[in-house]
Design an enzyme around this catalytic site. Structure first.
Site, short mmCIF file in Angstrom:
data_model
loop_
_atom_site.label_atom_id
_atom_site.label_comp_id
_atom_site.label_asym_id
_atom_site.label_seq_id
_atom_site.Cartn_x
_atom_site.Cartn_y
_atom_site.Cartn_z
N ARG A 111 0.84 -1.21 0.00
CA ARG A 111 0.00 0.00 0.00
C ARG A 111 0.87 1.26 0.00
O ARG A 111 0.54 2.26 -0.64
CB ARG A 111 -0.94 0.01 1.22
CG ARG A 111 -1.99 -1.10 1.25
CD ARG A 111 -3.12 -0.93 0.28
NE ARG A 111 -3.83 0.32 0.40
CZ ARG A 111 -4.99 0.58 -0.22
NH1 ARG A 111 -5.58 -0.34 -0.99
NH2 ARG A 111 -5.57 1.74 -0.10
N HIS B 143 -4.04 -2.00 -7.89
CA HIS B 143 -4.86 -2.35 -6.72
C HIS B 143 -3.94 -3.02 -5.71
O HIS B 143 -2.99 -3.71 -6.10
CB HIS B 143 -5.95 -3.34 -7.12
CG HIS B 143 -6.59 -4.01 -5.92
ND1 HIS B 143 -7.63 -3.42 -5.24
CD2 HIS B 143 -6.29 -5.15 -5.26
CE1 HIS B 143 -7.96 -4.20 -4.22
NE2 HIS B 143 -7.16 -5.26 -4.21
P1 ADP Z 1 -7.93 1.83 -3.13
O1 ADP Z 1 -7.79 1.19 -4.49
O2 ADP Z 1 -6.87 2.88 -2.89
O3 ADP Z 1 -8.01 0.82 -2.01
P2 ADP Z 1 -10.81 2.21 -2.80
O4 ADP Z 1 -10.86 0.84 -2.23
O5 ADP Z 1 -11.44 3.32 -2.03
O6 ADP Z 1 -9.31 2.65 -3.14
O7 ADP Z 1 -11.52 2.21 -4.23
C1 ADP Z 1 -11.34 1.13 -5.12
C2 ADP Z 1 -11.10 1.68 -6.50
O8 ADP Z 1 -12.29 2.34 -6.97
C3 ADP Z 1 -10.02 2.74 -6.61
O9 ADP Z 1 -8.71 2.20 -6.71
C4 ADP Z 1 -10.41 3.45 -7.89
O10 ADP Z 1 -10.02 2.75 -9.07
C5 ADP Z 1 -11.92 3.45 -7.78
N1 ADP Z 1 -12.43 4.68 -7.15
C6 ADP Z 1 -12.41 4.98 -5.83
N2 ADP Z 1 -12.95 6.20 -5.60
C7 ADP Z 1 -13.32 6.67 -6.81
C8 ADP Z 1 -13.95 7.89 -7.26
N3 ADP Z 1 -14.28 8.86 -6.40
N4 ADP Z 1 -14.17 8.02 -8.59
C9 ADP Z 1 -13.83 7.05 -9.47
N5 ADP Z 1 -13.25 5.88 -9.12
C10 ADP Z 1 -12.98 5.69 -7.81
MG MG Z 2 -9.48 -0.60 -1.65
#
Ligand code: ADP
Ligand code: MG
Length: 141
Positions: A87, A117
């Site tokens: 991360r 991811h």
């Molecule tokens: P991460 O991948 O950092 O763990 P999240 O689990 O919050 O983030 O979200 C999963 C994925 O959804 C993100 O990596 C991104 O591709 C997409 N995503 C998250 N928030 C948004 C947003 N506000 N608008 C568009 N896509 C988003």
């Molecule tokens: Mg996530």
């Protein structure tokens, strides 16, 4: 610190933009080991299932469409504290907020199109690795 396994995905933009090599290089230079990898073009059902926790969010359809827009590289990373370490290497979800030198700062376009991811907890890592690599998943040696 414990030796952990975690799921990384190089998302369609990372594959399309030929960043697989640089991203794997970042993992290896950081001391993480590639234990398994496969390049797959996710189906809509696979992407929806993987991101089920986000199904009520406004960006869900956009996320599923993006994740099925081209092949992704599924990777099992292993190392000390691998879940949190990955991360850190990824950087914040929004590349505008990501620290210098992180994968998302280097390569991501936007909060949605953000190159990688990474599992966010031990529970997520176990579930996500099983989702893509099978329920008896464990690479040893
Ligand atoms: P991460 O991948 O950092 O763990 P999240 O689990 O919050 O983030 O979200 C999963 C994925 O959804 C993100 O990596 C991104 O591709 C997409 N995503 C998250 N928030 C948004 C947003 N506000 N608008 C568009 N896509 C988003
Ligand atoms: Mg996530």
């Amino acid at each position: 610190m414990a030796i952990e396994q975690t799921l990384s995905i190089i998302k369609p933009d990372g594959v399309r933009n030929h960043h697989i090599g640089q991203i794997i290089s970042i993992f290896e230079h950081a001391g993480l080991t590639i234990k398994a990898a496969k390049l797959v073009h996710l189906t809509t059902k696979q992407a929806e299932g993987f991101y089920a926790e986000h199904s009520q969010r406004g960006f869900f359809r956009e996320l599923v469409d993006f994740m099925t827009s081209g092949p992704v590289l599924l990777i099992c990373l292993e190392g000390e504290n691998a879940i949190a370490h990955n991360r850190e290497l990824m950087g914040a979800t929004d590349p505008a907020q990501a620290d210098a030198g992180t994968i998302r700062k280097l390569y991501a376009e936007s909060k949605g199109v953000n190159t990688v991811h990474g599992s966010d907890s031990a529970g997520s890592a176990a579930r996500e690795l099983a989702y893509f690599f099978g329920s008896a998943f464990e690479f040893v040696g």
